[in-house]
Design an enzyme around this catalytic site. Sequence first.
Site, PDB file in Angstrom:
ATOM      1  N   ASP A 177     -32.375 -18.204 -52.476  1.00 34.56           N
ATOM      2  CA  ASP A 177     -32.639 -19.112 -51.290  1.00 34.56           C
ATOM      3  C   ASP A 177     -32.809 -18.211 -50.050  1.00 34.56           C
ATOM      4  O   ASP A 177     -32.338 -17.134 -50.051  1.00 34.56           O
ATOM      5  CB  ASP A 177     -31.403 -20.241 -50.968  1.00 34.56           C
ATOM      6  CG  ASP A 177     -31.519 -21.124 -52.095  1.00 34.56           C
ATOM      7  OD1 ASP A 177     -32.360 -21.524 -52.818  1.00 34.56           O
ATOM      8  OD2 ASP A 177     -30.300 -21.660 -52.434  1.00 34.56           O
ATOM      9  N   TYR A 220     -22.574 -13.095 -58.488  1.00 34.46           N
ATOM     10  CA  TYR A 220     -22.673 -13.338 -56.921  1.00 34.46           C
ATOM     11  C   TYR A 220     -21.419 -13.050 -56.161  1.00 34.46           C
ATOM     12  O   TYR A 220     -20.283 -13.467 -57.000  1.00 34.46           O
ATOM     13  CB  TYR A 220     -23.118 -14.706 -56.766  1.00 34.46           C
ATOM     14  CG  TYR A 220     -24.462 -15.309 -57.353  1.00 34.46           C
ATOM     15  CD1 TYR A 220     -25.627 -15.049 -56.380  1.00 34.46           C
ATOM     16  CD2 TYR A 220     -24.309 -15.775 -58.493  1.00 34.46           C
ATOM     17  CE1 TYR A 220     -26.818 -15.456 -57.003  1.00 34.46           C
ATOM     18  CE2 TYR A 220     -25.777 -16.243 -59.034  1.00 34.46           C
ATOM     19  CZ  TYR A 220     -26.781 -15.888 -58.208  1.00 34.46           C
ATOM     20  OH  TYR A 220     -28.100 -16.505 -58.775  1.00 34.46           O
ATOM     21  N   ASP A 276     -25.282 -25.899 -48.359  1.00 32.22           N
ATOM     22  CA  ASP A 276     -25.224 -24.579 -47.614  1.00 32.22           C
ATOM     23  C   ASP A 276     -25.465 -24.756 -46.343  1.00 32.22           C
ATOM     24  O   ASP A 276     -25.424 -25.934 -45.619  1.00 32.22           O
ATOM     25  CB  ASP A 276     -26.095 -23.626 -48.292  1.00 32.22           C
ATOM     26  CG  ASP A 276     -27.524 -23.816 -48.084  1.00 32.22           C
ATOM     27  OD1 ASP A 276     -27.913 -24.685 -47.057  1.00 32.22           O
ATOM     28  OD2 ASP A 276     -28.422 -23.279 -48.557  1.00 32.22           O
ATOM     29  N   ARG A 280     -24.636 -23.176 -54.839  1.00 31.30           N
ATOM     30  CA  ARG A 280     -24.225 -24.104 -53.848  1.00 31.30           C
ATOM     31  C   ARG A 280     -23.665 -25.333 -54.464  1.00 31.30           C
ATOM     32  O   ARG A 280     -22.795 -26.119 -53.813  1.00 31.30           O
ATOM     33  CB  ARG A 280     -25.588 -24.757 -53.147  1.00 31.30           C
ATOM     34  CG  ARG A 280     -26.450 -23.461 -52.412  1.00 31.30           C
ATOM     35  CD  ARG A 280     -27.462 -24.023 -51.733  1.00 31.30           C
ATOM     36  NE  ARG A 280     -28.639 -24.149 -52.700  1.00 31.30           N
ATOM     37  CZ  ARG A 280     -29.852 -24.743 -52.635  1.00 31.30           C
ATOM     38  NH1 ARG A 280     -29.650 -25.838 -51.415  1.00 31.30           N
ATOM     39  NH2 ARG A 280     -30.544 -24.836 -53.371  1.00 31.30           N
TER      40      ARG A 280
END
Length: 341
Positions: free
Chosen positions: A66, A94, A108, A218
Amino acid sequence: MARNRQQMPDRPRRVMPWGDLPRGGHEAADGLILIDKPQGVTSHDVVGAMRRLGATRKVGHTGTLDPMATGLLTVAFGRATKLVQYLTGADKRYLARIVIGVGTDSDDADGTAIAPTAAQSTRISQITAADIDGAMAELTGPIQQVPATVSAKKIGGKRAHDLVRDGHDVELAAQSVTIHSFDRTSDVVAQTHQMDGLSFPVLAFDVSVAVSSGTYIRALARDLGENLGVGAHLTMLRRTQVGKWDIADAHTVEALRELIVGEQSLPIVGIDAVCALTFSRISVTAQEAERLGRGLFIERRDPERIAGANKWPACAFLGEQAVAIVSPRSKQLKPDLQIRI
């Protein structure tokens, strides 16, 4: 008679953080390059930059990040773009920051905040670090996850985020994913979130998460909040690993620009090395390599080296040269993808 048309104003050109890029002096080699994507640009923006620096249209990436997210984006050149369908299935790792107490419509920080109910605002003051750790543990392992509606997931051939922008109601089906690990890496810090002149209590903390392909971090943050009875969203996301590839070996677009300005080659991992690191290995003879190159089957045998937990598909090698991606069909091996013809 020609009709007069009102001249439309030119759309303002987006300014990229890496500035103007020179076109590479020669076409990039077949293989992968590891990019450290900055915040605020799309994965497609990075692909466009690599097309220019690599002097080729044959460029693709192996998994979208993203615009808000940073970190590892693996970009394929030339014949390696044929491998994207296999490379997108790699596990990923992540680092992220989660805020619980207030959710957003995109899950987010780029989305619009959703005001918590009075009950949720009361609930946040009761949540402890132990509660958070317990809720994270409940979300570890195989789970059913509904992707974020503002995502690149396709519905009837259209991206979910495009449908949402067009005003459509989007309902995505749950999908099976695996959360290999989900660990808190910082203290839980009490903060306030400002919205419409009001202040709402929230809790913020950092996490490290390793997941299977197709997992939305997310959505994981959103589900963590739901399990705790409050809203939640991501405020930071950084991808650090894709399969065997690590952010420590990645390059910024700015650094690659300087290589091209200096008439140097891009630091591409060759297609043979990519296949050796990604797939199980089967050695073939020159005659078998020739058959695979013509799309013909060869005699079946098990791989000499297994790529993690994935035995198939495998890559047929003639010496150290990748020939084809193969999979078993009865007593034979079928060439699913010819790397060299």
